[in-house]
Design a protein around this motif. Sequence first.
Motif, PDB file in Angstrom:
ATOM      1  N   GLY A 107       1.045  -1.616   0.220  1.00  0.00           N
ATOM      2  CA  GLY A 107      -0.038   0.004   0.285  1.00  0.00           C
ATOM      3  C   GLY A 107       0.864   1.576   0.128  1.00  0.00           C
ATOM      4  O   GLY A 107       0.023   2.150   0.859  1.00  0.00           O
ATOM      5  N   PHE A 108       1.607   1.420  -0.294  1.00  0.00           N
ATOM      6  CA  PHE A 108       2.514   2.290  -0.385  1.00  0.00           C
ATOM      7  C   PHE A 108       3.529   2.643  -2.050  1.00  0.00           C
ATOM      8  O   PHE A 108       3.973   1.248  -2.363  1.00  0.00           O
ATOM      9  CB  PHE A 108       3.975   2.738   0.091  1.00  0.00           C
ATOM     10  N   GLY A 109       3.797   3.251  -2.892  1.00  0.00           N
ATOM     11  CA  GLY A 109       4.402   3.723  -3.691  1.00  0.00           C
ATOM     12  C   GLY A 109       5.859   4.026  -3.045  1.00  0.00           C
ATOM     13  O   GLY A 109       6.240   5.147  -1.844  1.00  0.00           O
ATOM     14  N   ALA A 110       6.992   5.080  -4.140  1.00  0.00           N
ATOM     15  CA  ALA A 110       8.570   5.152  -3.449  1.00  0.00           C
ATOM     16  C   ALA A 110       9.120   6.499  -4.973  1.00  0.00           C
ATOM     17  O   ALA A 110       8.122   6.099  -5.943  1.00  0.00           O
ATOM     18  CB  ALA A 110       9.251   4.524  -3.575  1.00  0.00           C
ATOM     19  N   ASN A 111       8.973   7.197  -4.232  1.00  0.00           N
ATOM     20  CA  ASN A 111       9.382   8.635  -5.168  1.00  0.00           C
ATOM     21  C   ASN A 111      11.186   8.556  -5.817  1.00  0.00           C
ATOM     22  O   ASN A 111      11.466   8.718  -6.153  1.00  0.00           O
ATOM     23  CB  ASN A 111       9.284   9.762  -4.129  1.00  0.00           C
ATOM     24  N   ARG A 112      11.913   7.232  -4.533  1.00  0.00           N
ATOM     25  CA  ARG A 112      13.151   7.209  -4.720  1.00  0.00           C
ATOM     26  C   ARG A 112      13.557   5.975  -5.052  1.00  0.00           C
ATOM     27  O   ARG A 112      13.154   5.005  -3.458  1.00  0.00           O
ATOM     28  CB  ARG A 112      14.471   7.433  -3.751  1.00  0.00           C
ATOM     29  N   LEU A 113      13.696   5.311  -5.844  1.00  0.00           N
ATOM     30  CA  LEU A 113      13.930   3.898  -6.708  1.00  0.00           C
ATOM     31  C   LEU A 113      15.402   3.656  -7.286  1.00  0.00           C
ATOM     32  O   LEU A 113      15.333   4.248  -7.456  1.00  0.00           O
ATOM     33  CB  LEU A 113      13.046   3.543  -7.790  1.00  0.00           C
ATOM     34  N   GLU A 114      16.271   2.151  -5.892  1.00  0.00           N
ATOM     35  CA  GLU A 114      17.618   2.274  -6.586  1.00  0.00           C
ATOM     36  C   GLU A 114      17.259   1.163  -6.378  1.00  0.00           C
ATOM     37  O   GLU A 114      17.437  -0.198  -6.267  1.00  0.00           O
ATOM     38  CB  GLU A 114      18.301   3.283  -6.066  1.00  0.00           C
ATOM     39  N   ILE A 115      18.426   0.643  -8.055  1.00  0.00           N
ATOM     40  CA  ILE A 115      18.180  -1.177  -8.477  1.00  0.00           C
ATOM     41  C   ILE A 115      19.500  -1.182  -7.252  1.00  0.00           C
ATOM     42  O   ILE A 115      20.836  -0.427  -7.955  1.00  0.00           O
ATOM     43  CB  ILE A 115      18.391  -1.955  -9.755  1.00  0.00           C
ATOM     44  N   LEU A 116      19.801  -2.266  -6.551  1.00  0.00           N
ATOM     45  CA  LEU A 116      21.190  -2.392  -5.927  1.00  0.00           C
ATOM     46  C   LEU A 116      22.104  -3.965  -6.561  1.00  0.00           C
ATOM     47  O   LEU A 116      23.310  -4.058  -6.594  1.00  0.00           O
ATOM     48  CB  LEU A 116      20.314  -2.627  -4.267  1.00  0.00           C
ATOM     49  N   GLY A 117      21.195  -4.362  -7.384  1.00  0.00           N
ATOM     50  CA  GLY A 117      22.106  -5.904  -8.150  1.00  0.00           C
ATOM     51  C   GLY A 117      21.152  -6.287  -8.102  1.00  0.00           C
ATOM     52  O   GLY A 117      19.998  -6.650  -8.005  1.00  0.00           O
ATOM     53  N   ALA A 118      21.374  -7.376  -8.077  1.00  0.00           N
ATOM     54  CA  ALA A 118      20.760  -8.926  -8.744  1.00  0.00           C
ATOM     55  C   ALA A 118      20.913 -10.336  -7.923  1.00  0.00           C
ATOM     56  O   ALA A 118      22.517 -10.250  -8.169  1.00  0.00           O
ATOM     57  CB  ALA A 118      21.064  -9.118 -10.471  1.00  0.00           C
ATOM     58  N   LEU A 119      20.182 -11.201  -8.155  1.00  0.00           N
ATOM     59  CA  LEU A 119      20.474 -12.117  -7.684  1.00  0.00           C
ATOM     60  C   LEU A 119      19.942 -13.183  -8.123  1.00  0.00           C
ATOM     61  O   LEU A 119      18.632 -13.312  -8.952  1.00  0.00           O
ATOM     62  CB  LEU A 119      19.623 -11.982  -6.133  1.00  0.00           C
ATOM     63  N   THR A 120      20.436 -14.893  -8.185  1.00  0.00           N
ATOM     64  CA  THR A 120      20.237 -16.090  -8.626  1.00  0.00           C
ATOM     65  C   THR A 120      19.486 -17.147  -7.365  1.00  0.00           C
ATOM     66  O   THR A 120      20.102 -16.440  -6.648  1.00  0.00           O
ATOM     67  CB  THR A 120      20.784 -16.570 -10.258  1.00  0.00           C
ATOM     68  N   VAL A 121      19.221 -17.938  -7.887  1.00  0.00           N
ATOM     69  CA  VAL A 121      18.995 -19.620  -6.557  1.00  0.00           C
ATOM     70  C   VAL A 121      19.636 -20.291  -7.939  1.00  0.00           C
ATOM     71  O   VAL A 121      18.578 -20.243  -8.404  1.00  0.00           O
ATOM     72  CB  VAL A 121      17.660 -18.591  -6.044  1.00  0.00           C
ATOM     73  N   ALA A 122      19.745 -20.783  -7.142  1.00  0.00           N
ATOM     74  CA  ALA A 122      20.250 -22.432  -7.704  1.00  0.00           C
ATOM     75  C   ALA A 122      20.663 -21.954  -9.652  1.00  0.00           C
ATOM     76  O   ALA A 122      19.947 -22.816  -9.713  1.00  0.00           O
ATOM     77  CB  ALA A 122      19.491 -23.098  -7.362  1.00  0.00           C
ATOM     78  N   PRO A 123      21.870 -20.891  -9.466  1.00  0.00           N
ATOM     79  CA  PRO A 123      21.898 -21.021 -10.997  1.00  0.00           C
ATOM     80  C   PRO A 123      21.813 -22.239 -11.587  1.00  0.00           C
ATOM     81  O   PRO A 123      22.284 -22.326 -13.299  1.00  0.00           O
ATOM     82  CB  PRO A 123      23.053 -20.319 -10.766  1.00  0.00           C
ATOM     83  N   GLY A 124      22.701 -23.290 -10.958  1.00  0.00           N
ATOM     84  CA  GLY A 124      22.956 -24.309 -11.580  1.00  0.00           C
ATOM     85  C   GLY A 124      21.805 -25.533 -12.470  1.00  0.00           C
ATOM     86  O   GLY A 124      22.334 -25.868 -13.308  1.00  0.00           O
ATOM     87  N   TYR A 125      20.400 -24.929 -12.058  1.00  0.00           N
ATOM     88  CA  TYR A 125      19.708 -25.596 -12.644  1.00  0.00           C
ATOM     89  C   TYR A 125      18.109 -24.416 -12.946  1.00  0.00           C
ATOM     90  O   TYR A 125      17.381 -24.898 -13.847  1.00  0.00           O
ATOM     91  CB  TYR A 125      19.066 -26.890 -12.168  1.00  0.00           C
ATOM     92  N   MET A 126      18.114 -23.397 -12.502  1.00  0.00           N
ATOM     93  CA  MET A 126      17.299 -22.340 -12.586  1.00  0.00           C
ATOM     94  C   MET A 126      17.882 -20.564 -13.347  1.00  0.00           C
ATOM     95  O   MET A 126      19.085 -20.734 -13.003  1.00  0.00           O
ATOM     96  CB  MET A 126      16.497 -21.986 -11.376  1.00  0.00           C
ATOM     97  N   SER A 127      17.329 -20.280 -14.194  1.00  0.00           N
ATOM     98  CA  SER A 127      17.557 -19.507 -15.363  1.00  0.00           C
ATOM     99  C   SER A 127      16.917 -18.189 -14.722  1.00  0.00           C
ATOM    100  O   SER A 127      17.384 -16.909 -15.534  1.00  0.00           O
ATOM    101  CB  SER A 127      17.652 -19.972 -16.831  1.00  0.00           C
ATOM    102  N   HIS A 128      16.753 -18.000 -13.904  1.00  0.00           N
ATOM    103  CA  HIS A 128      15.667 -16.713 -12.911  1.00  0.00           C
ATOM    104  C   HIS A 128      16.527 -16.251 -12.577  1.00  0.00           C
ATOM    105  O   HIS A 128      17.523 -16.469 -11.190  1.00  0.00           O
ATOM    106  CB  HIS A 128      14.462 -17.584 -12.092  1.00  0.00           C
ATOM    107  N   THR A 130      16.152 -12.315  -9.623  1.00  0.00           N
ATOM    108  CA  THR A 130      15.546 -11.932  -9.076  1.00  0.00           C
ATOM    109  C   THR A 130      16.980  -9.790  -9.046  1.00  0.00           C
ATOM    110  O   THR A 130      17.965 -10.592  -8.241  1.00  0.00           O
ATOM    111  CB  THR A 130      15.410 -12.017  -8.320  1.00  0.00           C
ATOM    112  N   HIS A 131      15.869  -9.147  -9.115  1.00  0.00           N
ATOM    113  CA  HIS A 131      16.809  -7.173  -9.438  1.00  0.00           C
ATOM    114  C   HIS A 131      16.184  -6.721  -8.415  1.00  0.00           C
ATOM    115  O   HIS A 131      15.123  -7.169  -7.308  1.00  0.00           O
ATOM    116  CB  HIS A 131      16.309  -6.940 -10.035  1.00  0.00           C
ATOM    117  N   VAL A 132      17.482  -6.484  -7.013  1.00  0.00           N
ATOM    118  CA  VAL A 132      17.324  -5.681  -5.623  1.00  0.00           C
ATOM    119  C   VAL A 132      16.734  -4.573  -6.027  1.00  0.00           C
ATOM    120  O   VAL A 132      17.725  -3.804  -6.577  1.00  0.00           O
ATOM    121  CB  VAL A 132      18.368  -6.396  -5.085  1.00  0.00           C
ATOM    122  N   ILE A 133      16.276  -4.349  -5.747  1.00  0.00           N
ATOM    123  CA  ILE A 133      15.420  -2.248  -5.007  1.00  0.00           C
ATOM    124  C   ILE A 133      15.193  -1.698  -4.108  1.00  0.00           C
ATOM    125  O   ILE A 133      14.543  -2.575  -3.619  1.00  0.00           O
ATOM    126  CB  ILE A 133      13.886  -2.317  -5.954  1.00  0.00           C
TER     127      ILE A 133
END
Length: 188
Positions: A107-128, A130-133
């Motif tokens: 129930g909130f929006g943000a006036n300031r958003l910043e990309i901090l990096g990206a994460l993978t989970v189990a990259p040995g078998y998943m191509s997904h 997730t970008h951390v904001i």
Amino acid sequence: MADSPTDKPKRKPEILARRSVARSRLFHVEEIDLRFSNGVETCYERLVGSGRGAVIIVPMQADGSVLLIREYAAGTDRYELGLPKGLVEQEEDLLAAANREIMEEIGFGANRLEILGALTVAPGYMSHTTHVILAQDLYAKRVPGDEPETIEVVPWPLQNLTKLLLCEDCTEARSIAALFMAREKLMG
């Protein structure tokens, strides 16, 4: 590339063939035949992502608390305490997706958003991916989402991150990693 502990990059294996072996509403399983640089050939299975990925948002209040959510996780069959997150829609950029997700889930929006990096989970078998904001300068705004029930919002002082990790319902690795990334960013 960021500082890497490797001496030199390895040559990626050659993809000899790809086959779709299963598909559902959420998942696509693919087999890939690979040939490594040493000549060894093998077959791998992997979960193929949508390509757009997902966002996980660290919504920070002015008082230094992060807004966590408690929602049902079907994979573990329990309620899990973590961060708001969701898939990036077609033609949507990462920051717009992050803002939409927090409006839907907390129930909130943000006036300031910043990309901090990206994460993978189990990259040995998943191509997904997730970008951390990091979301700051929050304002009240709720938009309808796709959640089957109202999500509980739990403010938590980011300075008490260690205590949060002792909670038995806070185990989701992406949330934990994103909280540490945000804490490091905010501490300078």
